[in-house]
Design a protein around this motif. Structure first.
Motif, PDB file in Angstrom:
ATOM      1  N   HIS A 116       0.843  -1.199   0.000  1.00 18.24           N
ATOM      2  CA  HIS A 116       0.000   0.000   0.000  1.00 18.24           C
ATOM      3  C   HIS A 116       0.874   1.243   0.000  1.00 18.24           C
ATOM      4  O   HIS A 116       1.615   1.500   0.960  1.00 18.24           O
ATOM      5  N   VAL A 117       0.814   1.994  -1.077  1.00 19.74           N
ATOM      6  CA  VAL A 117       1.510   3.276  -1.182  1.00 19.74           C
ATOM      7  C   VAL A 117       0.585   4.360  -0.639  1.00 19.74           C
ATOM      8  O   VAL A 117      -0.580   4.456  -1.042  1.00 19.74           O
ATOM      9  N   GLU A 118       1.099   5.194   0.250  1.00 18.31           N
ATOM     10  CA  GLU A 118       0.343   6.190   1.028  1.00 18.31           C
ATOM     11  C   GLU A 118      -0.364   5.534   2.208  1.00 18.31           C
ATOM     12  O   GLU A 118      -1.494   5.866   2.552  1.00 18.31           O
ATOM     13  N   ALA A 119       0.305   4.617   2.845  1.00 21.36           N
ATOM     14  CA  ALA A 119      -0.234   3.980   4.044  1.00 21.36           C
ATOM     15  C   ALA A 119      -0.134   4.927   5.239  1.00 21.36           C
ATOM     16  O   ALA A 119       0.684   5.849   5.263  1.00 21.36           O
ATOM     17  N   GLY A 120      -0.991   4.683   6.229  1.00 15.88           N
ATOM     18  CA  GLY A 120      -0.904   5.386   7.498  1.00 15.88           C
ATOM     19  C   GLY A 120      -1.577   6.740   7.558  1.00 15.88           C
ATOM     20  O   GLY A 120      -1.592   7.377   8.617  1.00 15.88           O
ATOM     21  N   LEU A 121      -2.147   7.195   6.468  1.00 18.31           N
ATOM     22  CA  LEU A 121      -2.816   8.502   6.495  1.00 18.31           C
ATOM     23  C   LEU A 121      -4.161   8.378   7.213  1.00 18.31           C
ATOM     24  O   LEU A 121      -4.883   7.396   7.044  1.00 18.31           O
ATOM     25  N   ARG A 122      -4.500   9.383   7.997  1.00 15.53           N
ATOM     26  CA  ARG A 122      -5.767   9.389   8.718  1.00 15.53           C
ATOM     27  C   ARG A 122      -6.333  10.814   8.783  1.00 15.53           C
ATOM     28  O   ARG A 122      -5.606  11.765   9.071  1.00 15.53           O
ATOM     29  N   SER A 123      -7.636  10.916   8.550  1.00 13.56           N
ATOM     30  CA  SER A 123      -8.345  12.178   8.782  1.00 13.56           C
ATOM     31  C   SER A 123      -9.057  12.139  10.123  1.00 13.56           C
ATOM     32  O   SER A 123      -9.489  13.169  10.633  1.00 13.56           O
ATOM     33  N   PHE A 124      -9.242  10.930  10.673  1.00 12.47           N
ATOM     34  CA  PHE A 124      -9.984  10.686  11.911  1.00 12.47           C
ATOM     35  C   PHE A 124     -11.449  11.099  11.768  1.00 12.47           C
ATOM     36  O   PHE A 124     -12.087  11.541  12.714  1.00 12.47           O
ATOM     37  N   ASN A 125     -11.954  10.941  10.559  1.00  6.47           N
ATOM     38  CA  ASN A 125     -13.362  11.218  10.252  1.00  6.47           C
ATOM     39  C   ASN A 125     -13.932   9.988   9.549  1.00  6.47           C
ATOM     40  O   ASN A 125     -13.761   9.820   8.344  1.00  6.47           O
ATOM     41  N   ASN A 126     -14.596   9.129  10.300  1.00  6.43           N
ATOM     42  CA  ASN A 126     -15.098   7.886   9.734  1.00  6.43           C
ATOM     43  C   ASN A 126     -16.323   8.066   8.849  1.00  6.43           C
ATOM     44  O   ASN A 126     -16.817   7.101   8.277  1.00  6.43           O
ATOM     45  N   LYS A 127     -16.817   9.295   8.731  1.00  4.53           N
ATOM     46  CA  LYS A 127     -17.898   9.549   7.784  1.00  4.53           C
ATOM     47  C   LYS A 127     -17.375   9.638   6.351  1.00  4.53           C
ATOM     48  O   LYS A 127     -18.137   9.579   5.394  1.00  4.53           O
ATOM     49  N   MET A 128     -16.070   9.811   6.224  1.00  5.17           N
ATOM     50  CA  MET A 128     -15.451   9.841   4.892  1.00  5.17           C
ATOM     51  C   MET A 128     -15.248   8.414   4.400  1.00  5.17           C
ATOM     52  O   MET A 128     -14.587   7.611   5.078  1.00  5.17           O
ATOM     53  N   PRO A 129     -15.780   8.050   3.235  1.00  9.00           N
ATOM     54  CA  PRO A 129     -15.534   6.702   2.724  1.00  9.00           C
ATOM     55  C   PRO A 129     -14.053   6.417   2.536  1.00  9.00           C
ATOM     56  O   PRO A 129     -13.599   5.286   2.705  1.00  9.00           O
ATOM     57  N   GLU A 130     -13.280   7.460   2.220  1.00  8.04           N
ATOM     58  CA  GLU A 130     -11.841   7.264   2.030  1.00  8.04           C
ATOM     59  C   GLU A 130     -11.162   6.792   3.315  1.00  8.04           C
ATOM     60  O   GLU A 130     -10.211   6.021   3.270  1.00  8.04           O
ATOM     61  N   GLU A 131     -11.651   7.266   4.464  1.00  8.08           N
ATOM     62  CA  GLU A 131     -11.051   6.869   5.734  1.00  8.08           C
ATOM     63  C   GLU A 131     -11.254   5.373   5.982  1.00  8.08           C
ATOM     64  O   GLU A 131     -10.337   4.675   6.437  1.00  8.08           O
ATOM     65  N   ILE A 132     -12.451   4.892   5.679  1.00  9.47           N
ATOM     66  CA  ILE A 132     -12.724   3.461   5.837  1.00  9.47           C
ATOM     67  C   ILE A 132     -11.815   2.657   4.910  1.00  9.47           C
ATOM     68  O   ILE A 132     -11.233   1.638   5.307  1.00  9.47           O
ATOM     69  N   ASN A 133     -11.680   3.119   3.672  1.00 10.06           N
ATOM     70  CA  ASN A 133     -10.821   2.412   2.706  1.00 10.06           C
ATOM     71  C   ASN A 133      -9.382   2.352   3.174  1.00 10.06           C
ATOM     72  O   ASN A 133      -8.701   1.330   3.031  1.00 10.06           O
ATOM     73  N   ARG A 134      -8.887   3.459   3.743  1.00 15.49           N
ATOM     74  CA  ARG A 134      -7.497   3.493   4.236  1.00 15.49           C
ATOM     75  C   ARG A 134      -7.278   2.496   5.365  1.00 15.49           C
ATOM     76  O   ARG A 134      -6.290   1.757   5.378  1.00 15.49           O
ATOM     77  N   ILE A 135      -8.181   2.519   6.331  1.00 17.86           N
ATOM     78  CA  ILE A 135      -8.017   1.681   7.516  1.00 17.86           C
ATOM     79  C   ILE A 135      -8.008   0.205   7.138  1.00 17.86           C
ATOM     80  O   ILE A 135      -7.149  -0.569   7.593  1.00 17.86           O
TER      81      ILE A 135
END
Length: 360
Positions: A116-135
């Motif tokens: 995974h390139v760009e691992a570890g990024l977090r917005s700490f906003n689980n309403k964002m679909p991108e946050e779920i995808n990252r985790i």
């Protein structure tokens, strides 16, 4: 070594181009590119392969915009068939899209190593679909390529150091590689762009899906444009949402210069020539920094905390006073941009060598 690379959205095309160029010159490595079709407008996808001067994907799945579950499920079914046929050593994913998570889930189910390139990024906003995808993608990855120290800290706080089968590596940011390489190839264009302008993009669902937020953003941008015109390449989804709230958005917001979506080399020209950037994009926040431009981000949080902490990026609530006050602060703001936050522009080569070393 064979790498199956999953891409589906504009920023992923740009990041993948960095590694694809390196792989083409590496006789020990073969890459199979899979384009999920998540971005299907020609200006949002096909044009990038021509501009990047890399081969078009061997597989184009043509899975266009759908609800999250349907899109991810169809991507998984198609990617699984490709993976079974190609038998790669690695599945490689970028960022935080539905394409990213679909590739990650297939890798895990088929017991193929996942990078995974760009691992570890977090917005700490689980309403964002991108946050779920990252985790989810991070949890499934065998090697996590982190662009920043903050990204590594996030993984440590989540207990990733306890997973002995995972490798966490700080790489710097692969988008810096791309910006350095393609800035030499930037394209000016014959559109009505004023000499002095602010570059703006608006596309994030949390802003475009709310008619109230969308009106507030564009009303504010139009007022900022009283001082310096705002140039805005219009994302197809944002255009559709604007048309729902006004019969003629160009007449209603005369201080905004609306453009069709731009190719990456045209965007680089805009970044080089704009006064500063207003955006709700994640990637454009960094690109503004790469080109030594201040950024106003139309969000309450950002994955790129180092930009805010070092004064290069200002976050804004979606209300007119906040947007205007922050924008006018930036007009008078001066920064030296002398900090090296994202590496030395050699992330792609480092990532490739790590993959080769790990697979041996």
């Amino acid at each position: 070594m064979k790498i199956l690379t999953i891409i589906g959205a504009r920023p992923q095309f740009i990041k993948a181009a960095v590694l694809s160029r390196l792989i083409m010159n590496d006789p020990e490595t073969e890459e199979i590119l899979v384009h999920t079709g998540q971005h299907y407008d020609e200006n949002m996808s096909e044009i990038f392969f021509e501009e990047m001067d890399i081969p078009k994907p061997q597989y184009n799945l043509n899975i266009q915009s759908k609800l999250h579950g349907e899109m991810t499920g169809k991507m998984m079914a198609e990617i699984e068939q490709v993976a079974l046929k190609e038998k790669p050593d690695w599945i490689l994913v970028y960022g935080d899209t539905n394409s990213t998570m679909a590739g990650a889930l297939v890798a895990a189910k088929l017991h193929i190593k996942l990078a995974h390139v760009e691992a570890g990024l977090r917005s700490f906003n689980n309403k964002m679909p991108e946050e779920i995808n990252r985790i989810i993608t991070d949890r499934l990855s065998d090697i996590l390529f982190c662009p920043t120290d903050y990204a590594i800290e996030n993984l440590k706080k989540e207990g990733f150091e306890n997973f002995k089968d995972k490798k966490i590596v700080r790489t710097g940011d692969i988008m810096l590689d791309a910006s350095m390489f393609y800035s030499k190839k930037q394209i000016s264009f014959n559109k009505e762009v004023p000499n002095d302008f602010i570059l703006c993009t608006v596309h994030r669902a949390e802003n475009t899906d709310s008619a109230e937020k969308l009106r507030t953003i564009f009303k504010s941008l139009n007022k900022v444009g009283n001082k310096t015109k705002v140039v805005l390449p219009l994302h197809p989804r944002t255009k559709s949402k604007l048309e729902n709230i006004t019969s003629d958005y160009k007449a209603e917001y005369p201080n905004i210069v609306f453009l069709e979506p731009l190719g990456y080399l045209e965007m680089i020209w805009c970044l080089n020539n704009c006064r500063f950037v207003i955006t709700d994009s994640g990637g454009l926040q960094k690109e503004a920094y790469f080109f030594k431009k201040m950024c106003l981000t139309l969000r309450n949080e950002t994955e790129w905390r180092e930009l805010v902490d070092n004064g290069y990026n200002i976050l804004s609530e979606i209300n007119e006073n906040d947007i205007l006050n922050n924008a006018f602060k930036i007009f008078d703001h001066r920064e030296t941009f002398d900090k090296e936050l994202y590496g030395d522009g050699k992330s792609g080569d480092f990532i490739l060598q790590q993959l080769k070393k790990t697979v041996r």
